[in-house]
Every structure is written in C-alpha cells, then in structure tokens.
Motif scaffolding. Structure first.
Motif, short mmCIF file in Angstrom:
data_model
loop_
_atom_site.label_atom_id
_atom_site.label_comp_id
_atom_site.label_asym_id
_atom_site.label_seq_id
_atom_site.Cartn_x
_atom_site.Cartn_y
_atom_site.Cartn_z
N ARG A 1 13.55 106.25 63.33
CA ARG A 1 14.12 104.89 63.40
C ARG A 1 13.37 103.94 64.20
O ARG A 1 12.63 104.15 65.13
N THR A 2 13.58 102.63 63.24
CA THR A 2 12.69 101.38 64.05
C THR A 2 13.69 100.52 63.99
O THR A 2 14.47 100.27 63.15
N ARG A 3 13.21 99.28 64.58
CA ARG A 3 13.82 97.83 64.75
C ARG A 3 12.49 96.90 64.76
O ARG A 3 12.08 97.00 65.54
N GLU A 4 12.61 96.02 63.58
CA GLU A 4 11.43 95.13 63.76
C GLU A 4 10.36 95.94 63.77
O GLU A 4 9.70 96.51 63.09
N ASP A 5 9.43 95.55 64.81
CA ASP A 5 8.25 96.12 65.28
C ASP A 5 8.15 97.01 66.37
O ASP A 5 7.06 97.63 66.76
N LYS A 6 9.23 97.64 66.43
CA LYS A 6 9.52 98.57 67.47
C LYS A 6 10.04 100.18 66.89
O LYS A 6 10.85 100.03 65.86
N VAL A 7 9.40 101.22 67.53
CA VAL A 7 9.85 102.45 67.32
C VAL A 7 11.06 102.64 68.16
O VAL A 7 10.78 102.49 69.44
N GLN A 8 12.24 103.02 67.47
CA GLN A 8 13.28 103.30 68.30
C GLN A 8 13.51 104.79 68.86
O GLN A 8 14.06 105.01 69.74
N GLY A 9 13.02 105.71 67.86
CA GLY A 9 13.19 106.96 68.45
C GLY A 9 12.59 107.85 67.17
O GLY A 9 12.63 107.64 66.00
N VAL A 10 11.79 109.09 67.49
CA VAL A 10 11.62 110.09 66.54
C VAL A 10 12.40 111.41 67.33
O VAL A 10 11.97 111.81 68.23
N VAL A 11 13.39 112.22 66.38
CA VAL A 11 13.97 113.15 66.69
C VAL A 11 13.63 114.41 65.81
O VAL A 11 13.83 114.32 64.49
N ASN A 12 13.30 115.57 66.34
CA ASN A 12 13.21 116.82 65.61
C ASN A 12 14.16 117.87 66.05
O ASN A 12 14.23 118.03 67.45
N THR A 13 14.91 118.62 65.32
CA THR A 13 15.73 119.40 65.79
C THR A 13 15.62 120.81 65.01
O THR A 13 15.26 120.72 63.67
N GLU A 14 16.08 121.87 65.63
CA GLU A 14 15.91 123.28 65.02
C GLU A 14 17.36 124.01 65.36
O GLU A 14 17.47 124.08 66.51
N SER A 15 17.74 124.53 64.40
CA SER A 15 18.91 125.47 64.69
C SER A 15 18.79 126.95 64.01
O SER A 15 18.30 126.81 62.80
N PHE A 16 18.95 127.92 64.73
CA PHE A 16 18.76 129.10 63.95
C PHE A 16 19.83 130.00 64.33
O PHE A 16 20.36 130.27 65.67
N GLY A 17 20.41 130.89 63.47
CA GLY A 17 21.36 132.13 63.86
C GLY A 17 21.76 132.45 62.54
O GLY A 17 21.33 132.37 61.65
N ILE A 18 23.01 133.20 62.65
CA ILE A 18 23.67 134.10 61.64
C ILE A 18 25.09 133.84 61.54
O ILE A 18 25.57 133.89 62.65
N GLY A 19 25.68 133.66 60.53
CA GLY A 19 26.96 133.71 60.44
C GLY A 19 27.41 134.90 59.46
O GLY A 19 26.98 135.04 58.55
N VAL A 20 28.88 135.66 59.88
CA VAL A 20 29.24 136.68 59.30
C VAL A 20 30.68 136.53 58.73
O VAL A 20 31.43 136.17 59.63
N ARG A 21 30.82 136.76 57.65
CA ARG A 21 32.27 136.57 56.76
C ARG A 21 32.78 137.87 56.17
O ARG A 21 31.85 138.54 55.48
N VAL A 22 33.78 138.25 56.59
CA VAL A 22 34.20 139.37 55.89
C VAL A 22 35.62 139.11 55.45
O VAL A 22 36.55 138.53 55.75
N ILE A 23 36.05 140.37 54.49
CA ILE A 23 37.41 140.51 54.35
C ILE A 23 37.97 141.98 54.76
O ILE A 23 37.14 142.83 54.40
N ALA A 24 38.84 141.93 55.68
CA ALA A 24 39.34 143.22 56.13
C ALA A 24 40.86 143.35 56.12
O ALA A 24 41.51 142.19 56.64
N ASN A 25 41.61 144.43 55.52
CA ASN A 25 43.01 144.32 55.33
C ASN A 25 43.40 143.14 54.53
O ASN A 25 44.52 142.56 54.74
N GLY A 26 42.52 142.75 53.57
CA GLY A 26 42.92 141.77 52.67
C GLY A 26 42.76 139.92 53.26
O GLY A 26 43.33 139.21 52.50
N THR A 27 42.14 140.16 54.35
CA THR A 27 42.17 138.75 54.91
C THR A 27 40.75 138.22 55.43
O THR A 27 39.97 139.20 55.85
N TRP A 28 40.44 136.96 55.36
CA TRP A 28 39.12 136.65 55.71
C TRP A 28 39.11 136.62 57.56
O TRP A 28 39.98 136.25 58.22
N GLY A 29 37.79 137.00 57.89
CA GLY A 29 37.44 136.64 59.46
C GLY A 29 36.01 136.22 59.00
O GLY A 29 35.17 136.70 58.30
N PHE A 30 35.66 135.48 60.29
CA PHE A 30 34.29 134.85 60.47
C PHE A 30 33.95 134.69 61.99
O PHE A 30 34.64 134.44 62.67
#
Length: 544
Positions: free
Chosen positions: A75-104
C-alpha cells in the motif's frame, strides 16, 4: 484488526473494508512466502487420519480440507510506502455427516493427535445436532476422482516478484497521476495464493494451487472548493503477476479517451488518465433528472449483475436460509417452476461458470470435491436455474451439484457461494461506437460507484465512476451526480442491445460477503457493453 489499521485500509475503497480476509493468518517475512508447501504425500496421510477417524466413529461421509493461505498487501500514498503485509495461515477443516446431520471442526494442530481430536469434535457436533434435525442430509452423487491436481494457469508468480518492483510500480503510478493533475493518490496491490488439498471418503484426493491479484488506486483532484475522485479501471483477476505487464494488454478505446483493459492492465497509463478525468469532473455539469437510455460498460455492469442476478439466484437465499445477511430473493421457486418467468429481455443470457480462465472463481474442483462446470441461469430472458451444491440440488429436483461450494479458509465450513455469473455477449458484430451512434438521449457510465438494493434484491439504485452525456449519437461531455433507479425485472427487460465478444471483459469482487459467521469469496462477472432503454436517472445532488 486494530482501529488505526482499519481506518487506513478503509481509504482504499469499498472492497478494502473486508481486509480481515486478506490479512487472515500470521504475519511472516516476505521471503517466507517462497517456502515450499507441504509434500502431497504428507497431505494425503493427514487427510486419511481425519477420514479414517470419522468412519470409525460412525460417520457416513467425511471430507478434509488442508489449506495454506498466503497473502501479500502493498500500500502506498503519493510518494510514500504505507505498508507491506505478508500473512500465512495453515490448518485443516473436517466436515462429517453422522446420524444424517452435518458436523464441522477445524484445527491448526496438524499432528495426528490434533487431527483426530478435531474429527472427534466434528462427529460429536453432528450427533448432537441430529437430535434436532427433521430430515437427513442427502448428497447428490459425485464421482471419485482419485489423485488429481489443478493450478491457476499463471505465467509469473507474485511471490517471486521482488517487493521493490511492486513498490516501484505503485509509486510510478502515483507520480504519473500527480504530474497529470491529481492532488492526492493512494494505490495498492492485493495478491493471494490458496494452496488447498481436499480429500473425502468417496475416494477423491484433490490438490489445487489458486492465484488471484488486484491492483487498485484512488485519484483525487481538488479545485473550486470541491474534490472529485476517480477509482482505477482495473478488475481483480485470477491471474499471476503477468496481469500487470501492461504491454500485453488489449486496450479498447472508450469514449473521450477512456482506456479500457483486457488481458492485462497498464496501471501507470490508467492513473495518468484518471488524474485528467478527475480534474475534468470538477467542472462537469450536473445531470438533469429524467429518463435516459443507459450505455453501461462491463466494469460498471458487473456490479449490477452481481447484486441483481448473482445474489438473488443463490438457492439458499431463495429458500430463506440466508435472510440475515442482506436478505432473501424475489426470484422464488414458483417463478422458476413456471418455466416462463421473464427475468429479462430475449437478449439476456446469463451463465454461471467456475471454469472461465482468468476469472476469480476459476478452479478445477469446488470445496466439496465437485468438478466445476458452466450452466445457464437465464436463457433468452427466462429464469432456468439457480446456484446449488450437493445437499441443495434435491430441493430443485436435480441430482447433480453445480460445483459452487467454497470456504474462505480451512478454519471455516464450506457452503454455497456465488460462481462467476456473466452476461453473454451479443452474437452480431456491434461495437461501443456503434451503440453510442444509436442513442439519441442517453448516458454512458463507466466504473463502479455507490449502490443500494433492497432485501429481496429487487428495487435498486446504482452509481458509477464516470458519466458522459450522449446526444444524437455523440458524446456531449462529462456529467456529475448521476444514479439510476429501477427494479431487477424491469431493468433486465429493458436490455435492448449488447456489444459483441470483442468488447467482452471481466469485472470482479475480491470480497463478496455472505453467511454467519460471515465469510468472503472472490467472484468475477463478465459482460460486453450493454444498452438499457428508458431508465430513470436521478440527480444525487452532490456538489463535492
């Protein structure tokens, strides 16, 4: 997000207020973006822990999504750098059907024990919910794809481009705008890489590498006690950094020197033009309210498509499941079942497409392992289908998912999200200039502006970035204070002409919000310049 950071980011425009999505994850140094992702064999082993645990606990179905989400924001404004942001997110999501119903459940503890614990929680949630479920979840059948992969067809990975090169581009664009008459300018680059792995008990193991990019700016000119701002004419794209190689762009000439882009984007050129046009806006005349034929270019029309066609044809919104977030839909099931509900004129053909190259929504498989495709929403003006996923299509007597399920991260449950929704171009050769020549009293509108639409996605008001009066087939000068009002059915039935495929371009949204807890997704809308006859235009009365 801290308040000070939010205030700074909000200045980048309407889309930027959804920055929590982009900044999701832990801050990391720039060089960490280049670290290789997890080995695919290890991902399969992790996923199998979840799937085997779910089956051992009585789940009839389970899927696991392992995600590494990398983001960079400069991100910049006029002749200035306002910021440089780097992010990382890592993980696992598990979705199931049990007894005919969703769970997560989800976790960033990707050890076997951590994955097992999350899966146990998902099954426990499903079984607890089943006490209140009146009908079991029924999934549309889907093929087992085995071990497959898909990648956005990029030529240049943003992670391999030095930050200094990105900063130089933004500052050069800023300087070009200032030297051309801008008093203020801010600019930004948003870049996203989703590394996603999906596995299910049905036998699919799908590895995908998704890239998106959005260059944008805002240019402001001040004079005569007023100020006017012109936003970038760029569109977010499902491309690599090659999108910013402006020399490769197909440049289409709009009226009055307006530069339009397809294929790639010349940010410096656009910033130069924007400054001149922002200054011209300061002295442009205010519109006279009344009925006009509107000539709407794709960067503008995409937002109207998004709000008046994209959202109201989401099946969960049609059925009332989405009422708390921006309302339901006027496009109810009875209208679809009638097979003759005229959503628009005979010229209006709108398709959903998760395969379109360069679009924000393009992937090989959706987030529940369904191979993506293209299908009709409106054909010859008639509503013919909705957007639906595996556990929804039975509600409209179909047995095949449309492949439009998505979650913004591994930490969120996937649900029905808007695919790319686009207006097909006209079949006969017809250019912007041809269209303008055919208009006696009209307004050409380019770019996005403020808008409002009711809770059923029916009555609306839209503004734009730039407006040009059309008189007797010619551009008669710039206008200010323009907004048009209509309702969805009336508006689309007034569609009288659509330019051909040579004018077809994509508009996009990085931050389309939906759901509770809310999630954002990225989606494109393609169209050619289109004419809508006899639309009510109001004067917004703004003088600054």
């Amino acid at each position: 997000m801290k308040r000070r950071n939010f205030v700074q980011l909000a200045g980048m425009g309407a889309g930027a207020v959804m920055m929590p999505s982009l900044l999701m994850g832990n801050n990391i140094p720039t060089e960490a973006l280049l670290e290789p992702g997890m080995d695919i064999l290890m991902k399969k082993q992790m996923a199998d822990v979840a799937l085997n645990t779910a089956k051992s606990l009585g789940a009839s179905y389970a899927d696991a999504r392992i995600g590494r989400y990398l983001n960079q924001f400069v991100r910049t404004r006029e002749d200035k750098v306002q910021g440089v942001v780097n992010t990382e997110s890592f993980g696992i999501g598990v979705r199931v059907i049990a007894n005919g119903t969703w769970g997560f459940a989800s976790t960033n503890d990707v050890s076997p024990d951590g994955i097992k614990k999350a899966t146990e929680q998902a099954v426990a949630i499903a079984k607890a919910n089943s006490k209140f479920q009146t009908e079991p979840v029924v999934l549309a059948p889907e093929a087992s794809y085995g071990e497959v992969s898909w990648k956005t067809p990029i030529k240049k990975d943003f992670k391999e481009v030095p930050v200094s090169e990105k900063v130089d581009l933004l500052l050069t664009a800023n300087a070009a705008a200032q030297s051309s008459g801008a008093n203020f300018v801010n600019s930004a680059l948003f870049m996203v890489n989703e590394q996603k792995y999906f596995a299910s008990t049905e036998g699919s193991y799908i590895d995908q590498d998704v890239h998106r990019i959005w260059p944008t700016f805002g240019v402001t000119a001040v004079g005569g006690g007023k100020f006017k701002t012109r936003q970038a004419m760029s569109a977010p794209m499902g491309m690599g950094y090659e999108y910013l190689d402006g020399l490769a762009s197909e440049k289409l000439e709009g009226p009055e020197g307006l530069k339009l882009y397809r294929g790639s984007y010349d940010m410096v050129e656009d910033a130069t033009t924007a400054a001149k046009q922002a200054r011209e806006m300061l002295t442009a005349k205010s519109v006279d309210a009344g009925k006009y034929d509107l000539v709407l270019e794709p960067n503008h029309l995409g937002l109207t498509i998004h709000e008046s066609v994209g959202h109201p044809t989401e099946l969960d919104r049609v059925l009332g499941y989405e009422a708390n977030y921006a309302g339901t839909s006027f496009a109810t099931i009875d209208k679809w079942k009638s097979k003759n509900f005229k959503y628009g004129s005979d010229l209006v053909n709108i398709v959903a497409d998760k395969t379109q190259v360069g679009s924000l929504g393009a992937v090989g498989w959706d987030d529940e392992g369904v191979k993506t495709k293209k299908w009709d929403i409106i054909r010859n003006g008639v509503l013919v289908n909705y957007q639906a996923i595996r556990d929804q299509v039975k509600m409209i007597d179909q047995n095949e998912s449309h492949g439009c399920c998505y979650a913004q991260s591994w930490n969120d449950v996937q649900f029905q999200r808007m695919p790319n929704i686009s207006l097909e171009p006209g079949k006969e050769p017809y250019s912007i200039n041809d269209m303008i020549k055919d208009v006696e009293k009209g307004i050409y509108i380019a770019g996005r502006g403020s808008y409002s639409i009711d809770q059923q996605r029916y009555n609306f008001q839209f503004g734009g970035t730039m407006y040009y009066e059309i008189k007797d087939g010619k551009i008669a000068g710039m206008l200010n204070d323009v907004a048009y009002q209509s309702n969805t059915q009336e508006f689309w039935n007034s569609c009288a002409k659509i330019c051909d495929k040579d004018d077809y371009r994509l508009f996009g949204s990085f931050f389309d919000g939906k759901g509770q807890p809310s999630q954002v997704s990225a989606v494109s809308h393609g169209s050619s310049t289109s004419r809508f006859n006899d639309i009510n235009v109001i004067n917004t009365g703004r003088t600054v």
